[in-house]
Design an enzyme around this catalytic site. Structure first.
Site, short mmCIF file in Angstrom:
data_model
loop_
_atom_site.label_atom_id
_atom_site.label_comp_id
_atom_site.label_asym_id
_atom_site.label_seq_id
_atom_site.Cartn_x
_atom_site.Cartn_y
_atom_site.Cartn_z
N HIS A 3 -67.38 -15.61 37.06
CA HIS A 3 -66.21 -14.57 36.11
C HIS A 3 -65.08 -14.52 37.40
CE1 HIS A 3 -64.16 -11.44 33.96
NE2 HIS A 3 -64.45 -10.46 34.87
N HIS A 58 -59.30 -7.54 36.44
CA HIS A 58 -60.11 -8.82 35.69
C HIS A 58 -59.93 -8.19 34.15
CE1 HIS A 58 -63.86 -6.72 35.78
NE2 HIS A 58 -63.37 -6.46 35.86
N CYS A 92 -60.86 -15.56 31.70
CA CYS A 92 -60.77 -14.34 32.83
C CYS A 92 -60.11 -15.58 33.93
CB CYS A 92 -61.83 -14.15 33.08
SG CYS A 92 -63.00 -15.03 33.71
#
Length: 253
Positions: free
Chosen positions: A30, A42, A152
């Site tokens: 991530h 994010h 992401c």
């Protein structure tokens, strides 16, 4: 940080850094942008990380920590949030180690990173520009989350470079998916694999094709990209990820 690992200590963080942490035992990472003061911007999809309707939905879970019984004092419970969000570093990492994504790397360094989604040939813009993009998209959004074309890592790379993929038929900027596509192409798509009868020879040929595919699919090498100001991107397309191809055609016309 070195060739073998991009892991860094928190004390080494600087505003504008592109950071990531591995999830589910290194299945995926991530990504986000460190904006200073212990906070990370994010891009995620609450509840599920992807929601593609495929088998991946069973393998991957949300990147946002789910802690309704003991929510973070600063962030609260962000488990149901969607889109671009801001979290403290602890919530972003969710108990995992901290890594930094590398820009302007050499060919040798890039190839040494067998796993995609850790570095790129592309150059990073100044930290002030990176943070501006991240905070602007925090207010205006980055479109719908898409594991394959708008995830992401795509978000973080756009914040760092301002580069947007302009073709609708290709994958996004994500090195993680570029790695998977390259591996599939190397194993199944090359006629060169039949030229070698030994296992060792087959491994060499397959590895070579894999590395070449990774190189040519990197955001710093690809030609189907355009650099767009974040304000123009949001204004022109209605979302930071939509209608990139038609927007690019208007710019170059």
């Amino acid at each position: 940080m070195g060739v073998l690992s991009n892991m860094i200590d928190r004390e080494q963080l600087k505003p504008g850094d592109h950071i990531y942490s591995w999830r589910r035992g290194y299945i995926y990472a991530h990504h986000g942008i460190y904006v200073g003061d212990g906070n990370v911007v994010h891009f995620t999809r609450g509840g599920e990380e992807i929601g593609t309707g495929t088998v991946f939905d069973r393998l991957l879970s949300s990147s946002v920590p789910s802690c309704p019984d003991s929510p973070c004092e600063q962030c609260g419970d962000q488990s149901a949030l969607n889109g671009v969000i801001e979290s403290c570093l602890d919530c972003f990492l969710s108990g995992n180690d901290l890594y930094i994504f590398c820009y302007s790397v050499s060919l040798a360094f890039f190839i040494s990173k067998v796993r995609g989604g850790t570095c790129t040939f592309a150059s990073s813009d100044p930290a002030a520009d990176v943070i501006h993009r991240a905070r602007y998209l925090l207010r205006h959004g980055f479109g719908a989350y898409d594991l394959f074309k708008n995830n992401c890592e795509d978000f973080a790379i756009y914040c760092k470079t301002g580069l947007l993929v302009t073709t609708s038929y290709s994958v996004g900027r994500s090195g993680q998916w570029g790695c998977i596509v390259s591996a599939a192409s190397a194993i199944a798509g090359s006629p060169l694999r039949f030229l070698s009868s030994s296992f060792g020879g087959l491994a060499v040929v397959t590895s070579g094709i894999y590395c070449l595919n990774r190189v040519v699919s990197d955001i710093g090498i690809r030609r189907d990209v355009a650099k767009l100001p974040v304000e123009e991107l949001v204004l022109s397309s209605g979302s930071a990820a939509g209608e990139a191809e038609s927007l690019f055609r208007r710019i170059v016309a």
